[in-house]
Design a protein around this motif. Structure first.
Motif, short mmCIF file in Angstrom:
data_model
loop_
_atom_site.label_atom_id
_atom_site.label_comp_id
_atom_site.label_asym_id
_atom_site.label_seq_id
_atom_site.Cartn_x
_atom_site.Cartn_y
_atom_site.Cartn_z
N PRO A 1 18.98 14.02 -58.99
CA PRO A 1 18.35 13.06 -58.08
C PRO A 1 19.33 11.97 -57.67
N LEU A 2 19.31 11.62 -56.39
CA LEU A 2 20.17 10.55 -55.88
C LEU A 2 19.31 9.54 -55.14
N ALA A 3 19.82 8.34 -54.99
CA ALA A 3 19.05 7.27 -54.34
C ALA A 3 19.96 6.53 -53.36
N ARG A 4 19.41 5.55 -52.67
CA ARG A 4 20.20 4.74 -51.75
C ARG A 4 21.21 3.91 -52.53
N GLY A 5 22.21 3.42 -51.82
CA GLY A 5 23.19 2.54 -52.45
C GLY A 5 24.31 3.32 -53.10
N PHE A 6 24.83 2.76 -54.19
CA PHE A 6 26.00 3.28 -54.88
C PHE A 6 25.53 4.07 -56.10
N ASN A 7 25.70 5.41 -56.07
CA ASN A 7 25.36 6.29 -57.18
C ASN A 7 26.64 6.68 -57.90
N VAL A 8 26.61 6.69 -59.22
CA VAL A 8 27.77 7.13 -59.99
C VAL A 8 27.32 8.20 -60.97
N LEU A 9 28.17 9.21 -61.15
CA LEU A 9 27.91 10.29 -62.10
C LEU A 9 29.01 10.26 -63.15
N MET B 1 37.59 -3.99 -59.15
CA MET B 1 37.76 -4.24 -57.71
C MET B 1 37.37 -3.02 -56.88
N VAL B 2 37.78 -1.83 -57.37
CA VAL B 2 37.40 -0.61 -56.65
C VAL B 2 35.89 -0.45 -56.67
N GLY B 3 35.27 -0.74 -57.80
CA GLY B 3 33.81 -0.65 -57.89
C GLY B 3 33.13 -1.59 -56.92
N GLU B 4 33.63 -2.83 -56.82
CA GLU B 4 33.03 -3.79 -55.90
C GLU B 4 33.20 -3.32 -54.45
N THR B 5 34.37 -2.74 -54.15
CA THR B 5 34.60 -2.25 -52.78
C THR B 5 33.63 -1.13 -52.45
N MET B 6 33.45 -0.20 -53.38
CA MET B 6 32.52 0.90 -53.13
C MET B 6 31.08 0.38 -53.02
N ARG B 7 30.79 -0.66 -53.74
CA ARG B 7 29.45 -1.26 -53.66
C ARG B 7 29.23 -1.86 -52.26
N ARG B 8 30.30 -2.45 -51.70
CA ARG B 8 30.17 -3.00 -50.35
C ARG B 8 30.01 -1.89 -49.31
N VAL B 9 30.77 -0.79 -49.50
CA VAL B 9 30.61 0.35 -48.58
C VAL B 9 29.18 0.86 -48.64
N ALA B 10 28.57 0.79 -49.83
CA ALA B 10 27.20 1.29 -50.01
C ALA B 10 26.16 0.44 -49.28
N GLU B 11 26.58 -0.68 -48.72
CA GLU B 11 25.64 -1.44 -47.90
C GLU B 11 25.34 -0.72 -46.60
N HIS B 12 26.25 0.18 -46.18
CA HIS B 12 26.09 0.89 -44.91
C HIS B 12 25.96 2.39 -45.10
N HIS B 13 26.28 2.89 -46.28
CA HIS B 13 26.24 4.32 -46.57
C HIS B 13 25.63 4.53 -47.95
N GLN B 14 25.14 5.74 -48.16
CA GLN B 14 24.89 6.17 -49.52
C GLN B 14 26.23 6.61 -50.10
N VAL B 15 26.61 6.08 -51.25
CA VAL B 15 27.89 6.41 -51.88
C VAL B 15 27.61 7.11 -53.20
N PHE B 16 28.31 8.21 -53.42
CA PHE B 16 28.16 8.99 -54.65
C PHE B 16 29.55 9.21 -55.22
N ALA B 17 29.81 8.69 -56.41
CA ALA B 17 31.15 8.77 -57.00
C ALA B 17 31.08 9.46 -58.36
#
Length: 583
Positions: free
Chosen positions: A19-27, A471-487
């Protein structure tokens, strides 16, 4: 966005629902737990090459299925509708299946499609970026496309490509005409001989067959007259001729009819036969009179046949081919005279098309130069957030001698990631991890321009840790404001910045290897981050460190699994999921 990924009998996975959700998903998970297999399954769903080797041992087929919420993507819904694929409740379901024989099938919303169509739809839904995908940054075409996308120059680049192809077509047409003309000029004497010889013969299609028939009649004229006259005599002889003897037959039939009127039909048959024989007799007499003994005409026909035979031997073997050879030779000769006029017209078209290309390429160059400065500054502004504070990013535009389908310049990304070094081509200075971070920097800048809703990053944290990981995590979190991000990540600093944390764990149950997937919240997430930190996840020190990392993300929201405000109030909060995958 991707809401759920379902995998069956793929590699070591027997059955798994992610299952995935909006925002920043991490596996996250232990090495070998199956994280890379999940990414591989997603790649298969997006159109990567299918192989029977991917099927789980003991199974006859493997399948991957993804459910996507396409709210706000009316363009994609329309495109699917044009292909006859129905979209209901803003949902698109992609499915890929591989059979043991190697045959692969694909579906979109239950409708069978080709792998190409599946990949086309998938590209509009997901961008998959890993160490391999980051290598595309080293490709000149990819660098050029990124710059054009950032500068809003994609349409202008298409115009340049069309103008270049049009110019190439005109030049090829001109080259072909010039080559044909040169060849015709070299062969002019021979062509004139061919044309003179064939045209003077005044050949007519089918003439050879007609002459052959006439020659046969003339050669056997005496025999034909004898045979036709003899046949006519057999019919019309005064005493023994067939027609004379039929008179006695007619009297006999009349007598029969007087006794039995029912035999009147015999007289009808007799009449038909008699009239037919009379007509035959007339035809034979006329044919005998028409046959002429004409040695002069026979000699003329034979001369004509000899001429056609010689021409067929040289230019045939059939008469139709001889006539066609003469026509082609005439066209080549005419080309010598007319090519000059045609060449002038092509020269004018070439000049006009080249001017159009130069104008379009100049406009594109100006757009690229303006975009290059802005993109360089924007990427450099993101570098410090990715642990490359001293990094410098440049876009080199190297002019070409002649504009081509991709414009009037080559585009090259150059970086200097260490103090005191000149900016050099990206391929020569960046490691795999740095390439991934440059890709992330570009994605951060291009996030608002990119219409693809889901970005997947595999191993973006390779070669980094500590503060850079945060810092990379914060950057990906900002990208997740406009996209669903899965890392996919093993880095605690990055995992702590996610809105949703999913864990893959491999274990054993009843002697069978299992892989469990579950959404982590609360203490479970604290425990996993503590494990990623490398300490004892049960120790209070490790757990306190994990809580600190989680609380530092979005004011402590990460600990509670908080996510960006959902687009729909009906969207459920992530629930705990646990699915077994057996091998």
């Amino acid at each position: 966005m991707l809401t759920e990924l379902r995998i069956k009998n793929f590699a070591i996975i027997e059955s798994l629902s992610l299952p995935l959700a909006r925002g920043f998903n991490v596996l996250s998970g232990e090495t070998g737990a199956g994280k890379s297999i999940i990414v591989g399954a997603l790649g298969l769903l997006l159109g990567e090459r299918a192989s029977a080797d991917l099927i789980r041992t003991g199974s006859d087929r493997a399948s991957v299925e993804g459910s996507f919420d396409i709210a706000g993507r009316d363009d994609l819904a329309r495109a699917l509708d044009e292909r006859g694929i129905e979209v209901e409740e803003r949902t698109v379901v992609l499915k890929r299946e591989i059979a043991a024989g190697g045959r692969a099938r694909a579906w979109v919303n239950g409708s069978p499609v080709t792998a190409g169509v599946l990949a086309e739809v998938g590209r509009q839904l997901v961008n998959l970026h890993g160490q391999h995908e980051a290598q595309t940054l080293l490709d000149a075409d990819s660098q050029r496309r990124i710059l054009d996308a950032f500068g809003g120059a994609t349409a202008q680049a298409d115009a340049v490509r069309e103008a270049a192809h049009a110019l190439a077509a005109v030049r090829e047409e001109r080259r072909t005409l010039a080559a044909r003309r040169a060849d015709a000029e070299r062969r002019a004497d021979y062509l004139r001989h061919v044309v003179k010889e064939i045209e003077e013969a005044r050949l007519v299609a089918g003439e050879d067959e007609r002459l052959e028939e006439e020659a046969r009649r003339l050669e056997h004229a005496d025999e034909l007259r004898t045979l036709s006259g003899g046949a006519a005599g057999l019919l019309e002889s005064a005493e023994e001729g067939v027609l004379h003897q039929l008179a006695q037959l007619h009297r006999t039939l009349a007598s029969l009819e007087r006794i039995d009127p029912a035999l009147a039909r015999l007289n009808e048959l007799y009449d038909n036969a008699f009239y037919a024989l009379e007509e035959l007799s007339r035809e034979l007499v006329e044919y005998e009179r028409a046959v002429e003994l004409d040695p002069e005409r026979l000699a003329e026909v034979q001369r004509r046949r000899d001429l056609i035979f010689r021409l067929c031997k040289k230019y045939g073997p059939e008469l139709a081919q001889v006539i066609d050879t003469g026509r082609q030779a005439r066209e080549e000769l005419d080309l010598v005279d007319s090519a000059g006029i045609d060449m002038k017209a092509l020269d004018a078209r070439e000049a006009e098309t080249r001017d159009r290309l130069l104008e379009a390429a100049a406009t594109l160059t100006a757009m690229r130069q303006a975009a290059a400065d802005r993109l360089s500054a924007a990427v450099e502004a993101v570098f410090p957030d990715l642990g490359m504070a001293e990094g410098r990013f440049r876009l080199a535009l190297t002019p070409r001698e002649e504009p081509g389908p991709t414009g009037a310049e080559d585009v090259e990304f150059r970086v200097a990631l260490n103090v005191g070094h000149d900016a050099r081509p990206l391929a020569r200075v960046a490691s795999g991890g740095e390439l991934s971070r440059v890709m992330l920097a570009l994605k951060t800048i291009l996030a608002r321009l990119d219409g693809v809703p889901t970005l997947v990053f595999d191993e973006v944290d390779a070669g980094i840790g500590g503060r850079v990981g945060l810092m990379v995590g914060e950057t990906m979190r900002r990208v997740a404001e406009h996209h669903q991000v899965f890392a996919i990540s093993h880095l605690p600093q990055l995992a702590a910045r996610a809105h949703h944390h999913i864990q893959v764990a491999k274990g054993a149950r009843a002697g069978v290897t299992t892989a469990d997937v579950r959404v982590l919240v609360g203490d479970e997430r604290v425990h996993e981050v503590a494990r990623l930190l490398g300490g004892d996840p049960e120790s209070e020190v490790s757990r306190a460190h994990a809580r600190e990392l989680l609380d530092s993300a979005a004011g402590g929201g990460a600990t509670r699994g908080a996510a960006p405000e959902p687009a729909s109030a009906a969207e459920p909060a992530p629930a705990r999921r646990k699915v077994s995958a057996r091998r």
